[in-house]
Write an enzyme that holds these catalytic residues in place. Structure first.
Site, PDB file in Angstrom:
ATOM      1  N   LYS A  70      63.950  91.163   7.647  1.00 17.08           N
ATOM      2  CA  LYS A  70      65.285  91.247   8.230  1.00 17.08           C
ATOM      3  C   LYS A  70      66.260  90.322   7.498  1.00 17.08           C
ATOM      4  CE  LYS A  70      62.947  92.181  12.567  1.00 17.08           C
ATOM      5  NZ  LYS A  70      62.478  91.609  13.831  1.00 17.08           N
ATOM      6  N   GLU A  98      55.744  97.788  17.887  1.00 11.26           N
ATOM      7  CA  GLU A  98      54.918  96.601  18.053  1.00 11.26           C
ATOM      8  C   GLU A  98      55.576  95.630  19.027  1.00 11.26           C
ATOM      9  OE1 GLU A  98      54.491  94.143  14.581  1.00 11.26           O
ATOM     10  OE2 GLU A  98      56.563  94.464  13.957  1.00 11.26           O
ATOM     11  N   ASN A 139      56.012  91.353  19.454  1.00 13.75           N
ATOM     12  CA  ASN A 139      55.812  90.015  18.906  1.00 13.75           C
ATOM     13  C   ASN A 139      55.688  89.039  20.060  1.00 13.75           C
ATOM     14  OD1 ASN A 139      55.932  90.385  15.980  1.00 13.75           O
ATOM     15  ND2 ASN A 139      57.997  91.106  16.380  1.00 13.75           N
ATOM     16  N   ARG A 192      55.936  85.904  20.733  1.00  8.10           N
ATOM     17  CA  ARG A 192      56.473  84.579  20.412  1.00  8.10           C
ATOM     18  C   ARG A 192      57.993  84.652  20.457  1.00  8.10           C
ATOM     19  NH1 ARG A 192      58.422  86.190  15.575  1.00  8.10           N
ATOM     20  NH2 ARG A 192      57.132  87.538  14.275  1.00  8.10           N
TER      21      ARG A 192
END
Length: 455
Positions: free
Chosen positions: A235, A287, A289, A291
């Site tokens: 990104k 997906e 993540n 965190r």
């Protein structure tokens, strides 16, 4: 929570330390030989050396980090992002050492960290996934069968992957075997597992993600982010606010993300990522993540919430203060990542000593940085120096503010990506939001051709 060890470095470690200090929590930094004078060490209350410069010998050394917990007397650990943040075994080791893990339970990390397992969990929660193999493929023959069903182009992806690694795009059956072999080799090197799966590749997709937060019992979302501006699946620019998506898509994606988060009894901050197919006006889960994300500040700017402080408070056993009905977005935020890389030399890393570092300021401009004048940028770690985040009442205002901020930025002694990012923001396509996950690389190829022609 009395003393927090921050198992990370750079700008995210600085950001976590600030949130902890505002809550009256003492902080412990860890550092390698290369980071003895780093900014994240300076802002912490104390620091512990965990090993030599290479990350596997220091920041990724579980035994060394656990040793730092014990020697410092820390009673909690925040992993930030990257390094050990999504390592379920490390999370369990922290808990076994008697410290509070600031993050989801190890089981949730395992369940959502493996991409194949995550697809199955999403499907069980009624969340649409990208059409593809049911799980890890056994070999080329199975991939051929899946391809015959979903068509080309398709993507070969590492089951344990992340960060854009272990992925190969295949346009025809002739390229399938070689792509699988390459993806498996890269996955084995990067993640210790050669498992791969197959899914449809969406050429004109927008990368849309949802910030979620849970307390193990209930979950909420804090809106969507657009992370479609990518180079090599990394990104470059992120946004939050009005993303120009159909209202029903926004509602469906948000609901799907909360449903999935609740299904795994998630605790803490997380991100559920989707592909939005503009041609089909449809979306697919890709997906989760488990965190805090690099781009969490744009969500914080739009919702005026401190997600790291919320992480710390929930981990300490306090009730989650986030109520869906009170989470109302306001305005638009844009974040750019500032990397020590040379765009003129194929983004080759640019380590060295920063001889001048003047960051921009002004209303609604936020700097999350791990460097200052005199900081040494090491060749051993990720090249990101920090992030510039701006807020505006609407997207044009935020964009104008970001462009103004970039004119004030002055960094000398190393080469950065600031000029490259500014050139992206000044394109008509960015202003019109006419881009997708593969747009940037096509634009770069076009610019290189124009430059070669002019020469």
């Amino acid at each position: 929570m009395r003393k927090l060890l921050i198992a990370n470095r750079g700008e995210i470690a600085v950001r976590i330390a600030r949130a902890a200090r505002e809550l009256g929590i003492a902080t412990v930094a860890i550092y390698s030989d290369a980071d003895e004078r780093a900014e994240h060490v300076r802002v912490a209350d104390e620091a512990v050396l965990v090993g030599p410069a290479p990350a596997p010998a220091s920041y990724l050394n579980v035994d060394a980090v656990i040793g730092a917990i014990r020697s410092s007397g820390a009673d909690a650990v925040h992993p930030g992002y990257g390094f050990l943040s999504e390592n379920a075994d490390f999370a369990q080791a922290v808990i076994d050492a008697g410290a509070t893990w600031v993050g989801p339970a190890p089981q949730a990390i395992r369940e959502m960290g493996d991409k194949v397992a995550a697809r199955k969990t999403a499907a069980a929660a009624g969340v649409r996934t990208v059409p593809g193999s049911a799980g890890e493929i056994s070999g080329v023959a199975e991939a051929v069968e899946v391809a015959a069903e979903i068509g080309y182009p398709l993507a070969i992806k590492a089951a344990a992957g992340g960060g854009g690694r272990g992925i190969r795009i295949v346009d025809s059956a002739e390229d399938l075997a070689a792509a699988i072999s390459t993806a498996q080799a890269e996955a084995r090197t990067a993640f210790g597992s050669a498992a791969v799966y197959v899914e449809r590749f969406v050429p004109r997709a927008r990368h849309i993600e949802v910030q979620v937060f849970g307390d193990g019992e209930r979950a909420v979302h804090l809106g969507l982010r657009d992370c479609s501006m990518q180079r090599r699946r990394q990104k470059v620019v992120e946004e939050a606010g009005d993303l120009g998506l159909p209202a029903h898509i926004v509602d469906e994606i948000s609901s799907a993300a909360v449903r999935l988060t609740s299904s795994v009894r998630y605790r803490g901050a997380g991100t559920v990522e989707f592909l939005y197919d503009e041609e089909r006006v449809d979306y697919y889960f890709i997906e989760m993540n488990t965190r805090i994300q690099v781009e969490h500040p744009v969500t914080e700017m739009v919702y005026q919430r401190d997600l790291v402080a919320e992480q710390l408070q929930v981990a300490a056993g306090e009730p989650m203060s986030l109520l869906q009905g009170s989470l109302v977005p306001n305005g638009h935020a844009i974040e750019i990542r500032l990397n020590a890389e040379n765009p003129e030399m194929n983004f080759f890393p640019s380590p060295g000593t920063i001889s001048r570092c003047d960051m921009p300021g002004g209303p609604f401009v936020r700097i999350d940085s791990g460097v200052k004048t005199g900081s040494v940028v090491s060749p051993y770690y990720d090249s990101m120096l920090g992030k510039i985040i701006v807020w505006g009442a609407d997207r044009p205002t935020a964009l104008a503010r970001m462009l103004r901020a970039l004119t004030e930025l002055q960094i000398e002694g190393i080469v950065t990506t600031a000029g490259f990012v500014e050139s992206i923001l000044r394109t008509d396509e960015f202003a019109a939001r006419d881009f997708h996950t593969t747009w940037l690389e096509a634009w770069m190829t076009e610019q290189a051709a124009l430059k070669a022609g002019a020469a």
